[in-house]
Write an enzyme that holds these catalytic residues in place. Structure first.
Site, PDB file in Angstrom:
ATOM      1  N   LYS A 175       5.820  12.914  -6.031  1.00  6.70           N
ATOM      2  CA  LYS A 175       4.519  13.174  -6.217  1.00  6.70           C
ATOM      3  C   LYS A 175       3.788  12.490  -7.319  1.00  6.70           C
ATOM      4  O   LYS A 175       2.565  12.174  -6.973  1.00  6.70           O
ATOM      5  CB  LYS A 175       4.736  14.634  -6.585  1.00  6.70           C
ATOM      6  N   HIS A 220       7.564   9.133 -17.841  1.00  8.46           N
ATOM      7  CA  HIS A 220       6.034   9.218 -17.160  1.00  8.46           C
ATOM      8  C   HIS A 220       5.096   8.504 -18.121  1.00  8.46           C
ATOM      9  O   HIS A 220       4.483   7.728 -17.451  1.00  8.46           O
ATOM     10  CB  HIS A 220       5.726  10.828 -17.198  1.00  8.46           C
ATOM     11  N   ARG A 222       3.144   5.106 -16.441  1.00  3.85           N
ATOM     12  CA  ARG A 222       1.803   4.784 -16.202  1.00  3.85           C
ATOM     13  C   ARG A 222       1.079   3.523 -16.776  1.00  3.85           C
ATOM     14  O   ARG A 222       0.618   2.734 -16.284  1.00  3.85           O
ATOM     15  CB  ARG A 222       0.960   5.811 -17.048  1.00  3.85           C
TER      16      ARG A 222
END
Length: 177
Positions: A16, A51, A55
């Site tokens: 996701k 995370h 990025r």
């Protein structure tokens, strides 16, 4: 005319966040990550760092404290001031944070409506990420059932507010709408 609004749901580790991140990166050269996770323990801090590293550069990050979510219009203005597309990751943790503050169901759902309206009003591309929780066994205790039910209701609101809905399965996007 409004900017695109994407909702991405799926199970744990379904891809996701990566899908939504790629979508936001193609939507704008400047990007804002609206984080809902709090580093409550070492494992969660490691997840947040993973995370963040995934990025890379080119992202402004807003990490609101739990109480800051009570003013979604202000958060949306802060995100808008940073410019670019917005990635909110994730609504499941946002819902959990509301419940941790003993927020009543009606207040939580009203706040979810305000959050979605505020993000829509930015006129920026927005991607929302959430977990699909209701596909397994019924939880054995009332608090877990309440969380599952409220997460499902928030997810329904997010999907209804979005132009596009994607369900992720094993890293593969299934376009729902």
């Amino acid at each position: 005319m409004h900017s695109p609004f994407l909702y991405v749901s799926g199970g744990c580790r379904s891809g996701k966040s990566a899908y939504a991140q790629r979508w936001v990166e193609t939507a704008s050269p400047s990007r804002v990550y609206l984080a809902t996770a709090l580093p409550s323990d070492e494992e969660m801090a490691a997840r947040i760092l993973k995370h963040r590293n995934a990025r890379g550069k080119g992202w402004a990050v807003l990490e609101p404290a739990l109480g800051d979510w009570d003013e979604p219009e202000l958060l949306a203005r802060r995100a808008t001031a940073l410019g670019g597309a917005i990635l909110l990751d994730c609504l499941t943790l946002w819902t959990s944070g509301c419940l941790m503050r003993d927020m009543e169901e009606e207040s939580l759902l009203s706040l979810a409506d305000r959050l979605l309206l505020a993000l829509r009003a930015t006129r920026l591309p927005v991607a929302l990420v959430s977990n699909e929780l209701g596909m397994g066994l019924v939880p054995e205790n009332a608090a877990a059932r309440q969380f599952r039910d409220l997460a499902g209701m928030v997810n329904q609101k997010a999907a209804s507010a979005s132009d596009s809905v994607v369900f992720m399965v094993s890293g593969q996007p299934l376009r729902v709408r």
